[in-house]
Design a protein around this motif. Structure first.
Motif, PDB file in Angstrom:
ATOM      1  N   GLU A   1     -12.508  -7.530  18.078  1.00 26.35           N
ATOM      2  CA  GLU A   1     -11.903  -6.402  17.360  1.00 26.35           C
ATOM      3  C   GLU A   1     -11.685  -5.200  18.280  1.00 26.35           C
ATOM      4  N   HIS A   2     -12.560  -5.011  19.251  1.00 25.46           N
ATOM      5  CA  HIS A   2     -12.446  -3.863  20.150  1.00 25.46           C
ATOM      6  C   HIS A   2     -11.278  -3.995  21.132  1.00 25.46           C
ATOM      7  N   GLN A   3     -10.740  -5.205  21.242  1.00 19.61           N
ATOM      8  CA  GLN A   3      -9.613  -5.432  22.145  1.00 19.61           C
ATOM      9  C   GLN A   3      -8.256  -5.352  21.430  1.00 19.61           C
ATOM     10  N   VAL A   4      -8.299  -5.246  20.114  1.00 15.10           N
ATOM     11  CA  VAL A   4      -7.057  -5.286  19.332  1.00 15.10           C
ATOM     12  C   VAL A   4      -6.188  -4.070  19.617  1.00 15.10           C
ATOM     13  N   LYS A   5      -4.910  -4.326  19.890  1.00 10.88           N
ATOM     14  CA  LYS A   5      -3.922  -3.251  19.982  1.00 10.88           C
ATOM     15  C   LYS A   5      -3.213  -3.183  18.627  1.00 10.88           C
ATOM     16  N   PRO A   6      -3.396  -2.088  17.895  1.00 14.64           N
ATOM     17  CA  PRO A   6      -2.824  -2.014  16.548  1.00 14.64           C
ATOM     18  C   PRO A   6      -1.340  -1.659  16.580  1.00 14.64           C
ATOM     19  N   TYR A   7      -0.681  -1.860  15.455  1.00 15.27           N
ATOM     20  CA  TYR A   7       0.693  -1.425  15.261  1.00 15.27           C
ATOM     21  C   TYR A   7       0.700   0.038  14.829  1.00 15.27           C
ATOM     22  N   GLN A   8       1.718   0.774  15.277  1.00 13.00           N
ATOM     23  CA  GLN A   8       1.902   2.161  14.831  1.00 13.00           C
ATOM     24  C   GLN A   8       2.813   2.193  13.613  1.00 13.00           C
ATOM     25  N   LEU A   9       2.442   3.021  12.641  1.00 13.67           N
ATOM     26  CA  LEU A   9       3.286   3.269  11.479  1.00 13.67           C
ATOM     27  C   LEU A   9       3.380   4.771  11.287  1.00 13.67           C
ATOM     28  N   THR A  10       4.592   5.312  11.407  1.00 11.47           N
ATOM     29  CA  THR A  10       4.814   6.746  11.299  1.00 11.47           C
ATOM     30  C   THR A  10       5.118   7.114   9.856  1.00 11.47           C
ATOM     31  N   SER A  11       4.434   8.146   9.362  1.00  8.41           N
ATOM     32  CA  SER A  11       4.676   8.650   8.012  1.00  8.41           C
ATOM     33  C   SER A  11       5.191  10.082   8.105  1.00  8.41           C
TER      34      SER A  11
ATOM     35  N   ILE B   1       0.841  -1.202   0.000  1.00  6.96           N
ATOM     36  CA  ILE B   1       0.000   0.000   0.000  1.00  6.96           C
ATOM     37  C   ILE B   1       0.871   1.245   0.000  1.00  6.96           C
ATOM     38  N   GLN B   2       0.259   2.363  -0.340  1.00  5.16           N
ATOM     39  CA  GLN B   2       0.884   3.672  -0.199  1.00  5.16           C
ATOM     40  C   GLN B   2       0.098   4.479   0.815  1.00  5.16           C
ATOM     41  N   LEU B   3       0.804   5.239   1.653  1.00  8.22           N
ATOM     42  CA  LEU B   3       0.149   6.054   2.676  1.00  8.22           C
ATOM     43  C   LEU B   3      -0.172   7.411   2.060  1.00  8.22           C
ATOM     44  N   THR B   4      -1.292   7.474   1.379  1.00  3.29           N
ATOM     45  CA  THR B   4      -1.639   8.662   0.591  1.00  3.29           C
ATOM     46  C   THR B   4      -2.366   9.735   1.396  1.00  3.29           C
ATOM     47  N   GLU B   5      -2.661   9.446   2.651  1.00  2.56           N
ATOM     48  CA  GLU B   5      -3.396  10.413   3.463  1.00  2.56           C
ATOM     49  C   GLU B   5      -2.490  11.491   4.062  1.00  2.56           C
ATOM     50  N   GLY B   6      -1.194  11.435   3.736  1.00  2.00           N
ATOM     51  CA  GLY B   6      -0.280  12.475   4.223  1.00  2.00           C
ATOM     52  C   GLY B   6       0.491  12.046   5.454  1.00  2.00           C
ATOM     53  N   GLN B   7       1.256  13.009   6.008  1.00  2.00           N
ATOM     54  CA  GLN B   7       2.112  12.726   7.151  1.00  2.00           C
ATOM     55  C   GLN B   7       1.300  12.430   8.400  1.00  2.00           C
ATOM     56  N   GLY B   8       1.963  11.853   9.381  1.00  2.00           N
ATOM     57  CA  GLY B   8       1.308  11.573  10.652  1.00  2.00           C
ATOM     58  C   GLY B   8       1.353  10.095  10.974  1.00  2.00           C
ATOM     59  N   LEU B   9       0.451   9.663  11.821  1.00  2.00           N
ATOM     60  CA  LEU B   9       0.439   8.277  12.274  1.00  2.00           C
ATOM     61  C   LEU B   9      -0.668   7.487  11.589  1.00  2.00           C
ATOM     62  N   TYR B  10      -0.344   6.239  11.306  1.00  2.00           N
ATOM     63  CA  TYR B  10      -1.314   5.260  10.852  1.00  2.00           C
ATOM     64  C   TYR B  10      -1.266   4.095  11.841  1.00  2.00           C
ATOM     65  N   TYR B  11      -2.406   3.424  11.992  1.00  2.00           N
ATOM     66  CA  TYR B  11      -2.464   2.247  12.848  1.00  2.00           C
ATOM     67  C   TYR B  11      -3.043   1.090  12.035  1.00  2.00           C
ATOM     68  N   TYR B  12      -2.501  -0.103  12.240  1.00  2.00           N
ATOM     69  CA  TYR B  12      -2.945  -1.221  11.412  1.00  2.00           C
ATOM     70  C   TYR B  12      -2.960  -2.533  12.191  1.00  2.00           C
ATOM     71  N   PHE B  13      -3.788  -3.459  11.703  1.00  2.00           N
ATOM     72  CA  PHE B  13      -3.818  -4.833  12.193  1.00  2.00           C
ATOM     73  C   PHE B  13      -4.384  -5.700  11.072  1.00  2.00           C
ATOM     74  N   PHE B  14      -4.536  -6.995  11.308  1.00  2.00           N
ATOM     75  CA  PHE B  14      -4.981  -7.911  10.270  1.00  2.00           C
ATOM     76  C   PHE B  14      -6.299  -8.578  10.676  1.00  2.00           C
ATOM     77  N   LYS B  15      -7.130  -8.858   9.676  1.00  2.00           N
ATOM     78  CA  LYS B  15      -8.439  -9.472   9.899  1.00  2.00           C
ATOM     79  C   LYS B  15      -8.522 -10.753   9.070  1.00  2.00           C
ATOM     80  N   LEU B  16      -8.851 -11.881   9.734  1.00  2.24           N
ATOM     81  CA  LEU B  16      -8.907 -13.173   9.061  1.00  2.24           C
ATOM     82  C   LEU B  16     -10.185 -13.906   9.430  1.00  2.24           C
ATOM     83  N   THR B  17     -10.681 -14.690   8.510  1.00  2.57           N
ATOM     84  CA  THR B  17     -11.795 -15.586   8.795  1.00  2.57           C
ATOM     85  C   THR B  17     -11.265 -17.003   8.767  1.00  2.57           C
ATOM     86  N   LEU B  18     -11.313 -17.678   9.904  1.00  8.51           N
ATOM     87  CA  LEU B  18     -10.799 -19.041  10.015  1.00  8.51           C
ATOM     88  C   LEU B  18     -11.937 -20.054   9.849  1.00  8.51           C
TER      89      LEU B  18
END
Length: 619
Positions: A114-124, A69-86
């Motif tokens: 999902e409400h308990q997920v601690k996301p990863y920080q990604l600095t742009s 992906i590209q972080l097209t929303e500009g500078q600052g922080l993004y947070y991410y995690f993954f979603k899977l169906t098992l």
């Protein structure tokens, strides 16, 4: 079948590139799923205080899913995690893979809710914003001017202030005289001055110092000078402008740059701008609504109730949103920043930077760059500056065009916790890696590291006078990435609890020679070893052993090994878990450092140079 889902933000096989990325840079995420999944597997991304979106990951082999992906929303922080169906026995359920519960990056974990997920920080960040080479590769020394050295031959104190007192002996312990409200009513002085710093330049040069960071030097009523009375005048107790110019010139001849302390969030109540006590002839904001400075401050009820720094009445807050104040501090041709920078200083350290808006910080940086292109701007921020929130706003200090770096209090906290055994070496490594991941690479290298300042207990006192642990703290100060800064007297074994005890006079003639020689040796090692100045950084651990690799290449690096326990430790590289892309166990084995022995509370520092077959002990 066991559900095996794995991601590690510290390994480029899972996230590439490592750490912070520039705006619009591509980032590739790879997730390992050794379990039956129902497509699609998604990467969930949220822009800081913005929208959340899901991106489908494509299968890549039998057990991996990947997306770029590209972080097209500009500078600052993004947070991410993954979603899977098992899928299991014709039943499906949604699970999430996010950051570990410590929110420290690296290896994550599975969440069911999902409400308990601690996301990863990604600095742009906007762009690479390197600090000047002289700063980034330097060794700094923090001088509290009144407490360093009186350069007058007869020891007389320059221009003593009214309603103050002078200590009888330099060995006297500092104290405050306060009223029932806790306000200082008599300031006290030892008599340190700029001439004293000039006199001690040979000592500082021999110590390996290349940067002098001075506490505020402008006219003020107090001994600390954070209550500025006149931004355009050197305090008469310290000297005058000509003496300051002499200091700049002689420091330069000794290979040193000077950093000034910029206190622009507030002034003193006893200043020409506020003039609470009528000290200055010109009417100040406190005295009259007709004063030219009346709009420089915010009055809740004139004149007694006004905004001040943390409610301290002696420090009325400057209205830095006022164009006149901005012009005075940095925008005008004869502004404070421009006037003193033109004299040839190396840059500024901004006091309470989180009290100044991003616009003001950008303005100061722009004025500084225009005036002295090869200068540096550092901010006082006590937390992780990549995700700092101040006054309900996310700050963007190190994303380009603002601060080159910050005072690295998080590193200090980790060092102290490690040596007091309140955190383990493994936890210290994790915390250091988290900061490395969050900061743009250039900002990480430009942080102003410390193990003591005028706002904290002396490091020797914190470590219960344990000289072995103090040496370990100093070794870490010089080995870790960033610019090491010694607080005056720490290298001489000076002790002290909180302010004012941490501001004792430098113990000239009474130094602890063992500590002093060690500080000198560490400074010399850093000044010599390119790996310690510019090398990449990999912390690792083995029980009570803290390991740090500073690496230019696999042919040129330095390894520091610190035993934080009281027992002798043998380094068994085979016992160290594989971490990062460096593959530490095999890397260490390749360089023949298996079975190294480190005494309790001891350390080993080794280096390897190009064309050198084995490691060399350098301490």
């Amino acid at each position: 079948m066991t559900e095996t889902i794995y991601y590690n933000s510290w390994l480029t096989e899972y996230k590439k590139p490592f750490g912070a990325v520039s705006v619009n840079e591509e980032v590739t995420f790879t997730l390992t799923c050794e379990c039956p999944v129902v497509e699609p597997v998604c990467l969930v991304v949220q822009k800081d205080f913005g929208d959340t979106f899901e991106v489908k990951m494509r299968p890549d082999g039998l057990s991996q899913h990947q997306v770029t992906i590209q972080l097209t929303e500009g500078q600052g922080l993004y947070y991410y995690f993954f979603k899977l169906t098992l899928q299991k026995e014709h039943q499906t359920r949604i699970v999430y893979y996010g950051n570990n519960k410590r929110f420290k990056g690296g290896e994550g974990q599975i969440y069911e809710d999902e409400h308990q997920v601690k996301p990863y920080q990604l600095t742009s960040y906007l762009y690479e914003d390197p600090s000047p080479k002289w700063y980034r590769e330097g060794v700094a020394y923090h001088i509290f001017v009144d407490r360093f050295c009186n350069g007058n031959e007869d020891g007389t104190v320059l221009n003593p202030k009214r309603n103050s007192f002078l200590y009888a002996h330099q060995e006297d312990l500092p104290m405050y005289i306060k009223n029932k409200d806790g306000e200082v009513i008599r300031w006290e002085f030892y008599g340190g001055n700029l001439k004293g710093i000039i006199q001690k330049l040979p000592y500082l040069k021999a110590l390996g110092i290349t940067i002098l960071y001075l506490s505020p030097i402008f006219e003020a009523r107090s001994n600390h000078k954070y209550d500025t009375g006149d931004f355009m005048k050197i305090d008469p107790m310290f000297g005058d402008e000509e003496t300051f110019k002499e200091l700049i010139q002689k420091a330069e001849k000794n290979g040193m740059h000077i950093l000034l302390d910029g206190v622009f969030n507030h002034s003193g109540a006893d200043s020409r701008y506020f003039n609470l006590f009528g000290t200055y002839n010109e009417k100040g904001a406190y005295q009259s609504n007709e004063s030219i400075y009346s709009n420089w401050y915010t009055f809740k009820k004139f004149p007694e109730f006004y905004e001040s720094w943390w409610g301290v009445r002696d420090l009325p807050k400057l209205n830095t949103e006022n164009p006149e104040v901005r012009s005075f501090i940095y925008e005008g041709k004869n502004s404070v920043i421009r006037k003193w920078s033109k004299l040839g200083i190396g840059g500024w350290r901004l006091d309470v930077a989180d009290e100044l808006s991003d616009d003001v910080l950008k303005g100061i940086r722009s004025a500084l760059d225009e005036t002295v292109p090869n200068s540096v701007l550092i901010g006082e921020v006590w937390e992780d500056v990549s995700n700092k929130i101040s006054y309900n706003k996310r700050r963007h200090y190190i994303e380009g065009g603002m601060l080159h770096g910050a005072m690295n209090y998080p590193f200090r906290e980790i060092i102290i916790g490690l040596l007091q055994n309140t955190i383990t070496p493994q936890e210290a490594a994790e915390k250091w890696m988290n900061l490395k991941e969050n900061y743009p690479a250039e900002a990480f290298k430009s942080n102003f590291n410390n193990i003591g300042t005028h706002d904290s207990k002396r490091i020797l006192t914190i470590l219960d006078r344990n000289v072995s642990k103090l040496k370990q703290a100093m070794a870490l100060l010089f080995v870790l990435p960033g610019v090491p800064c010694l607080y005056y007297g720490d290298e001489a074994g000076l002790e002290g609890n909180e302010d004012p005890d941490n501001r004792r006079m430098y113990p000239w003639g009474r130094e602890n020679n063992e500590i002093q020689m060690f500080a000198k040796k560490m400074s010399a090692i850093r000044n010599k070893e390119g790996s310690l100045r510019e090398g990449d950084f990999y912390p690792f651990s083995q029980g009570g052993l803290m390991g740090i690799i500073r690496l230019v290449s696999k042919e040129e690096f330095v390894i520091a090994l610190l035993n934080t326990s009281n027992e002798k430790i043998h380094l068994e590289t085979s016992a160290i878990p594989e971490q990062y892309d460096l593959n530490i166990p095999s890397f260490l084995n390749e360089n023949q450092i298996e079975h190294i022995q480190i005494e309790g509370n001891g350390m080993v520092l080794l280096k390897k140079e190009i064309d050198q077959e084995t490691m060399i002990h350098i301490i």
